[in-house]
Design an enzyme around this catalytic site. Structure first.
Site, short mmCIF file in Angstrom:
data_model
loop_
_atom_site.label_atom_id
_atom_site.label_comp_id
_atom_site.label_asym_id
_atom_site.label_seq_id
_atom_site.Cartn_x
_atom_site.Cartn_y
_atom_site.Cartn_z
N ALA A 247 2.77 -1.82 1.01
CA ALA A 247 2.37 -0.44 1.34
C ALA A 247 1.74 -0.34 2.73
O ALA A 247 1.01 -1.24 3.11
CB ALA A 247 1.40 0.07 0.30
N PRO A 248 2.01 0.73 3.47
CA PRO A 248 2.80 1.92 3.10
C PRO A 248 4.32 1.75 3.28
O PRO A 248 5.06 2.72 3.22
CB PRO A 248 2.26 2.99 4.04
CG PRO A 248 1.84 2.22 5.25
CD PRO A 248 1.35 0.88 4.78
N GLY A 249 4.78 0.55 3.52
CA GLY A 249 6.22 0.31 3.54
C GLY A 249 6.84 0.37 4.93
O GLY A 249 8.06 0.44 5.07
N ASP A 296 0.82 -7.75 -8.19
CA ASP A 296 -0.27 -8.56 -7.67
C ASP A 296 0.34 -9.82 -7.06
O ASP A 296 0.86 -10.69 -7.77
CB ASP A 296 -1.25 -8.93 -8.80
CG ASP A 296 -2.41 -9.78 -8.28
OD1 ASP A 296 -2.40 -10.14 -7.09
OD2 ASP A 296 -3.32 -10.07 -9.07
N ASP A 313 2.94 -9.90 4.33
CA ASP A 313 2.21 -9.21 5.40
C ASP A 313 0.81 -8.95 4.84
O ASP A 313 0.48 -7.85 4.43
CB ASP A 313 2.95 -7.90 5.73
CG ASP A 313 2.36 -7.20 6.94
OD1 ASP A 313 1.97 -7.88 7.90
OD2 ASP A 313 2.27 -5.95 6.91
N CYS A 366 -2.19 -8.64 11.23
CA CYS A 366 -2.48 -7.87 12.45
C CYS A 366 -3.86 -8.28 12.95
O CYS A 366 -4.65 -7.45 13.36
CB CYS A 366 -2.39 -6.37 12.21
SG CYS A 366 -3.52 -5.75 10.97
C1 LIG Z 1 -1.43 -5.26 5.99
S1 LIG Z 1 -1.24 -4.19 4.66
C2 LIG Z 1 0.51 -4.17 4.48
C3 LIG Z 1 1.25 -3.27 5.45
C4 LIG Z 1 2.71 -3.15 5.09
N1 LIG Z 1 3.37 -4.42 4.98
C5 LIG Z 1 3.48 -2.29 6.07
O1 LIG Z 1 4.14 -2.79 6.96
O2 LIG Z 1 3.40 -1.07 5.94
C6 LIG Z 1 -1.68 -5.18 3.29
C7 LIG Z 1 -1.41 -4.57 1.95
O3 LIG Z 1 -1.68 -5.56 0.96
C8 LIG Z 1 -2.09 -4.90 -0.22
N2 LIG Z 1 -2.71 -5.91 -1.09
C9 LIG Z 1 -3.96 -6.41 -1.09
N3 LIG Z 1 -4.11 -7.34 -2.04
C10 LIG Z 1 -2.90 -7.46 -2.67
C11 LIG Z 1 -2.41 -8.26 -3.74
N4 LIG Z 1 -3.18 -9.14 -4.36
N5 LIG Z 1 -1.14 -8.09 -4.11
C12 LIG Z 1 -0.34 -7.19 -3.50
N6 LIG Z 1 -0.75 -6.40 -2.49
C13 LIG Z 1 -2.01 -6.54 -2.07
C14 LIG Z 1 -3.00 -3.80 0.30
O4 LIG Z 1 -3.10 -2.76 -0.65
C15 LIG Z 1 -2.27 -3.36 1.58
O5 LIG Z 1 -1.45 -2.27 1.31
#
Ligand SMILES: C[S@@+](CC[C@H](N)C(=O)[O-])C[C@H]1O[C@@H](n2cnc3c(N)ncnc32)[C@H](O)[C@@H]1O
Length: 413
Positions: A247-249, A296, A313, A366
């Site tokens: 997210a947000p994709g 998860d 990511d 990032c």
């Molecule tokens: C850096 S952001 C991702 C940005 C996304 N890849 C993009 O390009 O739009 C990290 C994401 O990891 C999610 N996150 C955190 N812990 C997580 C977990 N244990 N499993 C899956 N997602 C997780 C967060 O909610 C957040 O949306």
């Protein structure tokens, strides 16, 4: 309400109540007159970006400052005196005294006296140890500057710090499923080709998200360095891809473009409300090969089979995006990474199990912090002999006017 009062209320909500700068600003700007919106935005972002430097200018004029809101009011007023040439000092001081009276009348005289002294002083030169001077001049925490100097050397640390004070261009990614970059460039002169990513466009207009180009799915808003992650993953049409922290994709929709919307991308995020953002993004761009689910990434329960490409990511400290997210800069603490590092490690260790033989695993952040980047990859490789590192790179924010990013490409033997 007067523009400076609105600016102060916004800063209070961001700095003291720890709100997100973009959300608070968007909400509170509705109260402002159209003509004041630019002025307020500049005061808010400028004060956040220069918070240490501004405080340095006035702090020696008071014996002890015991009122957080008054300190913030002084920071904000000093920012205008130093950085906003066309604004007369008397107007800044008069408004600051009025705001101080509303906060607590006892401080009005102090605010008046301190600001007159700053006005007389003009600009106080920063003196002291080299790293402390750099940290104050560019308003970063000293521990972060010391960490960057230790990890990347003084010259790079200095370039990162100054680059974080720049206003970065608004960058879009063309949706090649709907239009080519060339067509868009010919159609709209406000777009200009980007600096490093094949699909990047720099936008010279205002509020890209409100334009028909965005609403009709011709472009997404995405930083250029962030766009490099999907290329490194190297997805092909028909492949099966897993995006574990999706997210947000933004990266998932780029991956879908590179796959010509053919194949399968399973996108997961731990937060249900954020999973909906993935779905909305895919719909806006007309993408059908993505499926978004709550997931998860530290367990990946119920995720069947293996994948040609897996992207991690991961959540990170965000030290690469401080130019655009100055509230991170204001609130960050060195302990922030203590919980993130084991989480990143867990996600990587779990996700690697889902990579097919000869498949690719990309790990990206990032942030500019070797403990979350190179060291994570090193630790991973030391316990996973079935993976090889094909490429890893750090993109610094001063290279392409982008965010700072790290990405590593691992292949399963
Ligand atoms: C850096 S952001 C991702 C940005 C996304 N890849 C993009 O390009 O739009 C990290 C994401 O990891 C999610 N996150 C955190 N812990 C997580 C977990 N244990 N499993 C899956 N997602 C997780 C967060 O909610 C957040 O949306």
């Amino acid at each position: 309400m007067k523009a400076r009062m609105i600016s102060f209320n916004i800063l209070k909500e961001i700095c003291i109540q720890k709100g997100y700068s973009n959300l608070v600003l968007q909400k509170k700007l509705e109260l402002a007159q159209e003509k004041d919106k630019g002025f307020i935005t500049q005061i808010v972002y400028g004060t956040l970006q220069n918070y240490r430097y501004c405080r340095y200018q006035w702090v020696d004029f008071v014996k002890k400052m015991d009122h957080e809101e008054i300190a913030l009011l002084l920071d904000m007023s000093v920012y205008q005196m130093i950085f906003m040439d066309k604004v007369p000092s008397y107007a800044i001081i008069n408004d600051a005294v009025d705001i101080a009276k509303k906060i607590n009348g006892r401080y009005a005289n102090l605010v008046n006296a301190v600001l007159h002294k700053v006005d007389k002083q003009k600009v106080k030169e920063v003196v002291g140890k080299k790293e402390e001077v750099l940290a104050i001049k560019t308003s970063h925490p000293t521990w972060l500057v010391n960490m960057w100097i230790k990890q990347y050397g003084y010259d790079i640390a200095e370039k990162i710090c100054f680059s974080n004070l720049e206003i970065k261009p608004v960058t879009a990614r063309v949706n090649t499923l709907k239009i080519s970059k060339q067509e868009l460039l010919e159609k709209e002169p406000l777009f200009q080709a980007g600096n490093v990513s094949e699909d990047a466009l720099i936008y010279h207009g205002s509020h890209l998200a409100a334009t028909s180009y965005f609403k009709e799915g011709f472009v997404s808003i995405q930083d250029e360095a962030s766009q490099m992650v999907a290329y490194l993953l190297d997805p092909k049409p028909g492949m099966r891809v897993l995006d574990t922290c999706s997210a947000p994709g933004t990266k998932a929709t780029h991956i879908a473009q590179l796959m010509q919307d053919e194949g399968e991308i399973l996108c997961g995020d731990i937060h249900e409300h954020r999973v909906h953002l993935i779905e909305e993004g895919a719909k806006r761009l007309g993408i059908t090969c993505m499926k978004a689910v709550v997931m998860d990434a530290t367990t990946l329960e119920n995720i069947e089979g293996t994948f040609d490409r897996v992207l991690c990511d991961v959540p990170c400290s965000g030290y690469g995006v401080l130019a655009n997210k100055s509230d991170i800069k204001y609130h960050m603490e060195s302990s922030d990474m203590d919980t993130l590092i084991p989480l990143q490690q867990k996600i990587l260790n779990c996700a690697c199990e889902k990579v097919k033989q000869d498949g690719v695993l990309v790990y990206s952040t990032c942030t500019l912090n070797k403990k979350e980047n190179e060291k994570q990859i090193e630790a991973f490789l030391s316990t996973h002999e079935d993976f090889i590192l094909e490429e890893q790179k750090t993109i610094f924010p001063f290279e392409y006017q982008s965010d700072g990013f790290f990405m590593a490409k691992l292949r399963r033997k």
